[in-house]
Write a protein that holds these residues in place. Structure first.
Motif: not given
Length: 261
Positions: A225-240
């Motif tokens: 199953e291929v899902f397009l998620l709501e999460e953005l890839a850049d938001d998960l790249d490192g801490t704030p």
């Protein structure tokens, strides 16, 4: 002094129009009340899709990144399927192309609170190799994934039975993972999708679509199953703090500062 004549018998004509208006209002509020609580999602979705198709509803706002309704609301799944059942333009459809739009390869995989726009890639039993037809379907669906910032999840599934004794896979988990990996290679190598957008997950034999004994229906269990998620890839790249440091503007050094150094 003239004697005032009695009004004609019967009700005034405006009463008929008023009665029609009140009947329409009553019907409208009954419709709102009946749809305020969704007990049968599939039937409600069918009604919503039919109304959207007839009245030209456009759900283009549902894929705008950020904290914006309706993308992050409890109605997200329905907001994303407004154009899912449109026919082609020559058959009377609407010319706007959405995530599902006129592309029949893209579908709602499973209903739920998360964004479930995507597709399903089916495999032969005890195989992790895509067939030509499955690869064509995947490439057609992947056109809507390319160029977007969201993460893409590939969830591998197998049948409930264990792999054959002569299988090259030691268990269902390895088989499901290899299937997800095969789909990832098509998306990355053929569609040039950024690998950092890909997330592989494995459900193995524990999320079957069908649990009966019909052999034709059971063929739908070996799949990815291929899902397009709501999460953005850049938001998960490192801490704030990492992101702030990475994107913080550093002004160029001037001649005065260089001379002082």
């Amino acid at each position: 002094m003239a004697i005032e004549e009695d009004p004609p018998a019967g009700i005034p004509e405006w009463v008929v129009t008023f009665g029609d208006m009140m009947s329409l209002l009553l019907t409208f509020f009954i419709l709102l009340a009946s749809m305020s609580e969704i007990k049968q999602n599939d039937k409600f979705q069918g009604v919503a899709d039919s109304m959207h198709e007839q009245f030209g509803y456009d759900s283009s706002m549902s894929h705008v990144p950020g904290e914006m309704s309706p993308r992050n609301s409890s109605m997200a799944a329905m907001a994303l399927t407004g154009r899912a059942k449109r026919a082609k333009v020559v058959q009377g459809g609407v010319k706007s192309k959405g995530t599902t739009g006129e592309n029949q390869h893209v579908r709602i995989v499973r209903p739920g609170d998360r964004t479930t726009i995507g597709t399903v890639v089916y495999f032969s039993e005890d195989s992790a190799t895509l067939s030509e037809d499955a690869e064509v379907d995947l490439l057609g669906a992947a056109e809507t994934f390319a160029g977007k910032p969201q993460k893409i999840e590939l969830r591998g599934h197998t049948s409930r039975g264990t792999p054959a004794a002569d299988s090259v896979f030691k268990d269902n988990w390895e088989l499901a993972y290899k299937r997800s990996l095969a789909v990832m290679h098509v998306l990355v190598d053929r569609m040039k999708i950024d690998p950092k957008r890909i997330r592989i997950s494995v459900a193995g034999p524990f999320e079957p679509v069908h649990t009966g004994i019909d052999p034709e229906k059971l063929k739908q269990n070996p799949r990815v199953e291929v899902f397009l998620l709501e999460e953005l890839a850049d938001d998960l790249d490192g801490t704030p703090d990492d992101k702030k440091e990475r994107y913080e503007f550093v002004p160029p050094a001037t001649e005065a500062t260089e001379a002082s150094e």
